[in-house]
Design an enzyme around this catalytic site. Structure first.
Site, PDB file in Angstrom:
ATOM      1  N   LYS A 107     -19.886   6.500 -19.593  1.00 29.67           N
ATOM      2  CA  LYS A 107     -18.889   5.533 -20.045  1.00 29.67           C
ATOM      3  C   LYS A 107     -18.322   4.823 -18.840  1.00 29.67           C
ATOM      4  O   LYS A 107     -18.259   5.395 -17.744  1.00 29.67           O
ATOM      5  CB  LYS A 107     -17.750   6.232 -20.793  1.00 29.67           C
ATOM      6  CG  LYS A 107     -16.964   5.302 -21.698  1.00 29.67           C
ATOM      7  CD  LYS A 107     -17.687   5.063 -22.998  1.00 29.67           C
ATOM      8  CE  LYS A 107     -16.926   4.153 -23.919  1.00 29.67           C
ATOM      9  NZ  LYS A 107     -17.483   4.193 -25.279  1.00 29.67           N
TER      10      LYS A 107
HETATM   11  P1  NAD Z   1     -12.037  -4.251 -29.908  1.00 28.67           P
HETATM   12  O1  NAD Z   1     -11.412  -4.558 -28.608  1.00 28.67           O
HETATM   13  O2  NAD Z   1     -13.025  -5.196 -30.492  1.00 28.67           O
HETATM   14  O3  NAD Z   1     -10.915  -4.042 -31.022  1.00 28.67           O
HETATM   15  C1  NAD Z   1      -9.815  -3.198 -30.896  1.00 28.67           C
HETATM   16  C2  NAD Z   1      -8.770  -3.691 -31.887  1.00 28.67           C
HETATM   17  O4  NAD Z   1      -7.680  -2.781 -31.919  1.00 28.67           O
HETATM   18  C3  NAD Z   1      -8.198  -5.066 -31.493  1.00 28.67           C
HETATM   19  O5  NAD Z   1      -8.173  -5.886 -32.631  1.00 28.67           O
HETATM   20  C4  NAD Z   1      -6.819  -4.724 -31.002  1.00 28.67           C
HETATM   21  O6  NAD Z   1      -5.878  -5.777 -31.180  1.00 28.67           O
HETATM   22  C5  NAD Z   1      -6.459  -3.515 -31.838  1.00 28.67           C
HETATM   23  N1  NAD Z   1      -5.433  -2.674 -31.250  1.00 28.67           N
HETATM   24  C6  NAD Z   1      -5.198  -2.403 -29.944  1.00 28.67           C
HETATM   25  N2  NAD Z   1      -4.140  -1.605 -29.811  1.00 28.67           N
HETATM   26  C7  NAD Z   1      -3.694  -1.349 -31.054  1.00 28.67           C
HETATM   27  C8  NAD Z   1      -2.625  -0.589 -31.584  1.00 28.67           C
HETATM   28  N3  NAD Z   1      -1.801   0.069 -30.782  1.00 28.67           N
HETATM   29  N4  NAD Z   1      -2.468  -0.536 -32.910  1.00 28.67           N
HETATM   30  C9  NAD Z   1      -3.296  -1.205 -33.735  1.00 28.67           C
HETATM   31  N5  NAD Z   1      -4.315  -1.950 -33.294  1.00 28.67           N
HETATM   32  C10 NAD Z   1      -4.510  -2.026 -31.977  1.00 28.67           C
HETATM   33  O7  NAD Z   1     -12.652  -2.778 -29.750  1.00 28.67           O
HETATM   34  P2  NAD Z   1     -13.815  -2.109 -30.593  1.00 28.67           P
HETATM   35  O8  NAD Z   1     -15.088  -2.358 -29.888  1.00 28.67           O
HETATM   36  O9  NAD Z   1     -13.672  -2.456 -32.035  1.00 28.67           O
HETATM   37  O10 NAD Z   1     -13.470  -0.556 -30.359  1.00 28.67           O
HETATM   38  C11 NAD Z   1     -12.503   0.130 -31.139  1.00 28.67           C
HETATM   39  C12 NAD Z   1     -12.733   1.623 -31.039  1.00 28.67           C
HETATM   40  O11 NAD Z   1     -14.064   1.917 -31.473  1.00 28.67           O
HETATM   41  C13 NAD Z   1     -12.644   2.205 -29.625  1.00 28.67           C
HETATM   42  O12 NAD Z   1     -12.136   3.520 -29.715  1.00 28.67           O
HETATM   43  C14 NAD Z   1     -14.073   2.240 -29.173  1.00 28.67           C
HETATM   44  O13 NAD Z   1     -14.306   3.210 -28.164  1.00 28.67           O
HETATM   45  C15 NAD Z   1     -14.758   2.619 -30.458  1.00 28.67           C
HETATM   46  N6  NAD Z   1     -16.186   2.280 -30.508  1.00 28.67           N
HETATM   47  C16 NAD Z   1     -16.637   0.998 -30.336  1.00 28.67           C
HETATM   48  C17 NAD Z   1     -17.995   0.731 -30.418  1.00 28.67           C
HETATM   49  C18 NAD Z   1     -18.554  -0.670 -30.328  1.00 28.67           C
HETATM   50  O14 NAD Z   1     -19.757  -0.840 -30.572  1.00 28.67           O
HETATM   51  N7  NAD Z   1     -17.776  -1.694 -30.012  1.00 28.67           N
HETATM   52  C19 NAD Z   1     -18.896   1.777 -30.631  1.00 28.67           C
HETATM   53  C20 NAD Z   1     -18.423   3.074 -30.807  1.00 28.67           C
HETATM   54  C21 NAD Z   1     -17.066   3.306 -30.746  1.00 28.67           C
END
Ligand code: NAD
Length: 476
Positions: A107
């Site tokens: 990561k």
């Molecule tokens: P992203 O940046 O696209 O979206 C995150 C969202 O959460 C944003 O809309 C943001 O405004 C919101 N957010 C931030 N702080 C917040 C809070 N305190 N309360 C409510 N909403 C809040 O990120 P993502 O890629 O969707 O990732 C989200 C989660 O999923 C992370 O934990 C990431 O590790 C996990 N994840 C992502 C992927 C991927 O393919 N992108 C894969 C596996 C896991």
């Protein structure tokens, strides 16, 4: 996100790991080898921006190299630190083992608020960060392959791929150095929505099993189930959109960083997403009730709670008040170790992160394979498949005419049946198969052992067992 009374994110992952290994028969040495994080590289680099040199801190952590390349996203957020990347790298090891993608866990992260910089500045920062990682083989198609995570997406992955290609001009497999690229830059159809799609497939699979639903006090199918989602980013938006538009779920609340939107009749996820895009906030969205205290909405009544934003949001401070009977961890680590225990005691079923959000790495695997094979999935067989289907349909129609049977194929059947699978269909099929297979593996342990009472421990047992087998076969 954790308070002084709670373990850090990495400690929380370790404690969950130890709950599982207590039920396994591993030598202490092997257990320790699997648990510890192999290495974490910290880099501080400067970029000349806005008339001065700005210094940034980034990390790339490699948890386990039992298989290579290692894999894991790159996150852009101010909260990024060593503890967090090491926790996330460990989760990647277990996730990859659970869904059988042939990678070790890694990561990365950059301590930055991506919204504070414009696109050109972000490109300079990303290229410089990538340069630092590439020259140490921490980005490399055979050794370490990043992907998007919080705060990054296709755009950043395309810059990283281009930076690698510039520095490795004769590497024919250069495109495979990173996944989550846009399709025109060597990406694969269906990667952007893959994690959200995987959440949908995970829930569909859970709902196929009557006994599993019953453990959460739920019955029937997904139709009309009330869903609360936290975070309408890449993962949350796609999961909420697919569940509401394709499975009939009612998204009764969307929690974002600046509050929450509520509607018992069900929110229009696409409309909210477009609103955020246009206004940068959920505030003043006209078709819902707005509340400023978003975190409190996690405690509202619903059937399925999907935290899809960040870690530690369900913790000792609010776990006792959570009312959802089923929680799907779309984010990584949204439930702390202490909260997990409280929720289990309350009988809440948790579909754990290492399974629930594995759609991303699964489709990243397909993209990596596509890049290494230098050919789009389906290109060789699609039309051959269509031609064979044509032969069958024509034969049936001829038989019907010759024998005067009066058979007619139902409207739409021909279109659906004759169409050979393109890349997107194949990606979805591979993802669905992967999610079902991984769920079955967890479920066999969950139902098959008296000492296992939750899906998280089941998931850890499956994945740690697989990592241990790899280490043993290496002679370690
Ligand atoms: P992203 O940046 O696209 O979206 C995150 C969202 O959460 C944003 O809309 C943001 O405004 C919101 N957010 C931030 N702080 C917040 C809070 N305190 N309360 C409510 N909403 C809040 O990120 P993502 O890629 O969707 O990732 C989200 C989660 O999923 C992370 O934990 C990431 O590790 C996990 N994840 C992502 C992927 C991927 O393919 N992108 C894969 C596996 C896991």
């Amino acid at each position: 996100m954790h308070s002084a009374t709670e373990p850090s994110f990495r400690e929380s992952v370790d404690l969950m790991f130890k709950r599982a290994t207590a039920l396994m028969d591993l030598s202490p040495g092997l257990e320790e080898k699997i648990r510890i994080c192999n290495s974490t590289y910290t880099v501080r680099f400067g970029v000349r921006l806005r008339g001065d040199i700005q210094t940034f801190t980034g990390y790339r952590s490699v948890h386990s190299e039992h298989m290579e390349p290692v894999k894991g996203g790159i996150r852009y957020a101010l909260s990024v630190n060593q503890d967090e990347v090491e926790a996330l790298a460990a989760l990647m090891t277990y996730k990859c083992a659970l869904v059988e993608t042939p990678f070790g866990g890694s990561k990365g992260g950059l301590c930055i608020d991506p919204r504070a910089w414009d696109e050109h500045e972000l490109e300079q920062i990303t290229r410089r960060f990538a340069y630092e990682l590439i020259k140490r083989d921490l980005i490399n198609p055979a050794q370490n392959v990043p992907a998007p995570d919080m705060g990054t997406g296709e755009r950043e992955m395309a810059w990283i791929a281009d930076q690698y290609a510039r520095m490795n001009t004769t590497d024919i497999n250069a495109k495979a150095c990173v996944t989550g690229k846009p399709p025109h830059a060597g990406g694969i159809q269906g990667r952007v929505e893959a994690t959200g799609r995987g959440v949908q497939y995970a829930l569909r699979e859970f709902f196929r099993h009557k006994e599993d639903k019953a453990k959460a006090g739920l019955s029937g199918d997904l139709d009309a189930k009330r869903v609360i989602i936290q975070g309408l980013g890449n993962v949350g938006y796609h999961a909420a959109k697919f569940l509401s538009e394709e499975d009939g779920c009612k998204v009764v609340a969307v929690i974002e960083r600046d509050g929450a939107l509520l509607d018992d009749k069900g929110l229009d996820v696409e409309a909210i997403f477009q609103w955020i895009k246009a206004h940068g906030t959920i505030k003043a969205f006209p078709h819902a009730i707005y509340t400023e205290n978003g975190a409190a909405v996690l405690e509202h009544d619903c059937d399925i709670l999907i935290p899809a934003a960040l870690e530690g949001v369900i913790n000792l401070g609010n776990a006792a008040r959570i009312r959802a009977p089923l929680i799907v961890e779309a984010a990584n680590g949204p439930i702390t170790f202490g909260a997990d225990e409280i929720l289990r005691q309350k009988g809440i079923v948790i579909i754990p992160d290492m399974f629930a959000n594995a759609g991303g790495v699964t489709v990243s695997y397909f993209e990596w394979v596509k890049n290494l094979s230098h050919i789009r999935f389906g290109r060789m067989q699609r039309r051959a498949e269509e031609a064979r289907h044509h032969v069958l349909v024509e034969e049936l129609e001829k038989l019907s005419a010759d024998k005067g049977l009066g058979w007619t194929l139902s409207p739409g059947f021909k279109d659906k049946y004759l169409k050979g699978a393109g890349e997107l269909e194949l990606v979805r099929s591979g993802l669905d198969d992967t999610m079902r297979g991984a769920y079955q593996a967890m479920r066999d342990v969950w139902h098959g052992r008296n000492d296992v009472t939750d899906l998280r421990v089941a998931a850890y047992i499956v994945s740690i067992g697989r990592v241990a087998t790899t280490y043993r076969s290496k002679g370690l």
